[in-house]
Design an enzyme around this catalytic site. Structure first.
Site, mmCIF file in Angstrom:
data_model
loop_
_atom_site.group_PDB
_atom_site.id
_atom_site.type_symbol
_atom_site.label_atom_id
_atom_site.label_comp_id
_atom_site.label_asym_id
_atom_site.label_seq_id
_atom_site.Cartn_x
_atom_site.Cartn_y
_atom_site.Cartn_z
ATOM 1 N N ASP A 13 -33.723 1.650 11.854
ATOM 2 C CA ASP A 13 -32.968 2.408 10.639
ATOM 3 C C ASP A 13 -32.057 2.987 11.545
ATOM 4 O OD1 ASP A 13 -35.547 3.171 9.893
ATOM 5 O OD2 ASP A 13 -36.031 3.766 11.220
ATOM 6 N N GLU A 14 -30.695 1.741 11.297
ATOM 7 C CA GLU A 14 -28.791 2.062 12.242
ATOM 8 C C GLU A 14 -28.176 2.700 10.751
ATOM 9 O OE1 GLU A 14 -31.001 -0.119 13.084
ATOM 10 O OE2 GLU A 14 -31.173 -0.162 15.178
ATOM 11 N N GLY A 15 -29.320 2.023 9.535
ATOM 12 C CA GLY A 15 -28.355 2.289 7.943
ATOM 13 C C GLY A 15 -27.775 0.721 8.037
ATOM 14 N N LYS A 16 -28.049 0.027 8.512
ATOM 15 C CA LYS A 16 -27.982 -1.928 7.994
ATOM 16 C C LYS A 16 -28.960 -1.713 6.997
ATOM 17 C CE LYS A 16 -31.642 -2.868 10.907
ATOM 18 N NZ LYS A 16 -32.069 -2.027 11.116
ATOM 19 N N LYS A 18 -27.298 -0.728 3.769
ATOM 20 C CA LYS A 18 -25.803 -0.559 3.416
ATOM 21 C C LYS A 18 -24.646 -1.447 3.638
ATOM 22 C CE LYS A 18 -21.470 2.826 3.390
ATOM 23 N NZ LYS A 18 -20.776 3.821 2.806
ATOM 24 N N GLY A 40 -37.569 -1.589 6.252
ATOM 25 C CA GLY A 40 -36.733 -0.670 4.573
ATOM 26 C C GLY A 40 -35.446 -0.433 4.575
ATOM 27 N N HIS A 41 -35.119 -1.309 3.627
ATOM 28 C CA HIS A 41 -33.502 -0.709 3.058
ATOM 29 C C HIS A 41 -33.316 -0.605 1.831
ATOM 30 C CE1 HIS A 41 -32.290 -4.844 5.336
ATOM 31 N NE2 HIS A 41 -33.195 -3.324 6.320
ATOM 32 N N THR A 125 -45.932 0.954 11.336
ATOM 33 C CA THR A 125 -46.149 0.976 9.963
ATOM 34 C C THR A 125 -47.584 0.546 8.999
ATOM 35 O OG1 THR A 125 -45.041 -1.147 9.787
ATOM 36 C CG2 THR A 125 -44.147 0.979 10.109
ATOM 37 N N GLN A 221 -35.696 -3.748 11.885
ATOM 38 C CA GLN A 221 -35.566 -3.310 13.312
ATOM 39 C C GLN A 221 -34.915 -3.432 13.578
ATOM 40 O OE1 GLN A 221 -38.816 -5.701 11.879
ATOM 41 N NE2 GLN A 221 -39.131 -4.397 10.624
ATOM 42 N N THR A 296 -38.535 4.576 5.629
ATOM 43 C CA THR A 296 -38.052 4.391 3.724
ATOM 44 C C THR A 296 -40.078 3.574 3.902
ATOM 45 O OG1 THR A 296 -35.842 3.653 4.342
ATOM 46 C CG2 THR A 296 -36.707 3.006 2.331
ATOM 47 N N ARG A 300 -42.803 8.624 7.224
ATOM 48 C CA ARG A 300 -42.463 9.518 8.630
ATOM 49 C C ARG A 300 -40.799 10.048 8.455
ATOM 50 N NH1 ARG A 300 -45.171 5.214 12.835
ATOM 51 N NH2 ARG A 300 -43.426 4.321 11.491
ATOM 52 N N LYS A 328 -22.536 6.908 9.230
ATOM 53 C CA LYS A 328 -23.397 8.097 9.217
ATOM 54 C C LYS A 328 -23.052 8.919 10.184
ATOM 55 C CE LYS A 328 -27.935 8.571 7.606
ATOM 56 N NZ LYS A 328 -29.674 8.771 7.473
ATOM 57 N N ASP A 330 -20.429 11.096 8.874
ATOM 58 C CA ASP A 330 -20.325 12.354 8.425
ATOM 59 C C ASP A 330 -21.259 12.809 8.522
ATOM 60 O OD1 ASP A 330 -21.669 10.289 6.580
ATOM 61 O OD2 ASP A 330 -22.331 11.792 5.348
#
Ligand code: IMP
Length: 426
Positions: A13-16, A18, A40-41, A125, A221, A296, A300, A328, A330
């Site tokens: 969930d590091e923002g991969k 984007k 999930g992206h 999951t 992941q 995503t 959760r 992220k 910001d």
């Protein structure tokens, strides 16, 4: 030749999504090499939002070949749902290719995943990932290509497996099992739909590289969820680290030019397991809310905490990172002060390498460096030197602590909200 592996540097969930999308625009070929629909992206392109689980986000570009390689656990039902959704959003999916060797997630894998997790409490999951890979390693799983070969090979083995899995589900857990005929009919119908996409993907990637095309290997992941090197047993059952790309896609290590680690400007984790910098207070809630930290795939709430440089250094070592993408940033805009964990304290001793023992990790207290916040909106900034001095200081501190250049800095979900320090695919 230009091949980049993109990996998550933390717990996923590091923002991969984007960053992958950002690079996919210039790539000729995007490859998923591990995991499955547990990933999930979310990608935002032209004010449209796309949620992808199995299909690489390169699919949004008409000329990019998108590969679901042999290392990916393929749930055909989920893949078809994703194809239908993309097609209904006007996306052409003709450039998708799926490896014949990809292991199949069966309905019984998903059921067993849910049942086993009640006792194991990993917080999976429930997408059947662990049981699918377990069967693969145990050599009792099925590959998508098995459904294309003569039924004489597949059917008796499949019948025996369904019987075996039904015994587990019925006798151990007291739940109803599966009907072999119904499962078989469903699989055969699904594989017909996917048949046009199935190919020898290792060969396709090799040819793309030989033709000097730009290839992006998209990890799902993150490093700390790696089955060998992560926080075992609170991990996924595949190899999200960069080395996983070679095995999971069928390419040699000498083909890889660069390894880009994606790291969120703070840390999150979903599911159970130790998390030294976790914040269970108002600051943690603020990160969770400002970062909209919800999974995503499962919806959760993600656990949140300060950036952990011990983890980042570990990710640099395990993946051989050549570049970092910080995402992220910001989300930290409103904090009067920001913290980075530089080491751990365990029973009075200072530790600066990520511990191998889960018990030691559980007992580790973070040692923080505190930096002043910038307290202004940076979400519109597109050049590094326009960032407030304290935001730059934060990034420079990360550089000093990791020794890895920051090629991309993301300040919002849109593609335009990206500071590019260097083009990775020129
Ligand atoms: P599994 O991959 O479903 O077996 O779940 C094992 C662990 O990995 C759980 O803690 C999950 O929350 C975590 N996990 C799996 N996929 C992702 C992901 O894409 N992002 C973050 N965590 C994940």
């Amino acid at each position: 030749m230009s091949a980049i592996v993109l990996v998550g540097s933390q717990w996923g969930d590091e923002g991969k999504g984007k960053i992958t999308d950002f690079l996919a625009e210039k790539a000729d070929c995007v490859v998923r090499y591990q995991g499955g629909s547990n990933a999930g992206h979310t990608v935002e392109v032209m004010n449209q939002q796309f949620k992808l689980h199995l299909i690489p986000s390169g699919i949004l570009y008409p000329n990019t070949m998108c590969i679901v390689a042999n290392g990916v656990a393929v749930d055909m039902g989920e893949l078809i749902k994703e194809l239908d959704e993309l097609q209904s959003q006007g996306i052409d999916t003709k450039n998708l290719r799926i490896s014949r060797r990809a292991p199949l997630v069966m309905p019984y894998h998903k059921r067993i995943d849910s049942l086993e997790d009640r006792a194991a409490n990993i917080g999976t999951t429930k997408r059947g990932i662990g049981p699918t890979y377990a069967d693969k390693i145990n050599r009792i799983g099925f590959r998508i290509g098995d459904l294309l070969d003569s039924r004489d090979y597949f059917e008796p083995r499949f019948a025996a497996q369904v019987k075996q899995k039904n015994r587990i589900i019925e006798e151990i857990y007291g739940e109803p099992g599966f009907d072999y005929r119904e499962l078989l009919d469903e699989l055969m119908e699904q594989v017909e739909r996917l048949r046009p996409y199935i190919a020898d993907t290792s060969l396709l990637i090799y040819e793309a590289m030989r033709n000097r095309q730009k290839v992006l290997f998209e990890g799902a992941q993150g490093t700390l969820l790696d089955i060998d090197h992560g926080t075992y047993p609170f991990v996924t059952s595949s190899h999200p680290i960069a080395g996983g790309a070679c095995v999971g896609a069928g390419v040699g290590p000498t083909c890889i030019d660069r390894v880009l680690g994606v790291a969120k400007a703070y840390t999150t984790r979903v599911g159970e397991g130790p998390f030294p910098t976790e914040l269970k207070d108002a600051e943690g809630d603020m990160l969770q809310q400002r970062g909209m930290e919800f999974g995503t795939t499962t919806g959760r709430k993600r656990r949140c905490g300060w950036l952990d440089a011990v983890i980042l250094r570990y990710a640099v070592r395990l993946n051989g990172l050549t570049d970092l993408a910080i995402t992220k940033l910001d989300v930290l805009d409103e904090f009067p002060a920001v913290k980075i964990c530089t080491a751990y304290k365990y029973k009075g001793t200072l530790i600066d390498e990520f511990p191998e023992s889960i018990e030691v990790l559980e007992g580790c207290q973070p040692v923080y460096m505190e930096l002043p916040g910038w307290q202004e909106d940076i979400s519109h900034i597109t050049a590094y030197d326009q960032l407030p001095p304290n935001a730059r200081r934060y990034l420079e501190t990360i550089y000093e602590l990791t020794g890895v250049r920051q090629t991309l800095i993301s300040v919002g979900p849109k593609r335009s909200q990206t500071i590019v320090q260097e083009q990775l695919f020129d």
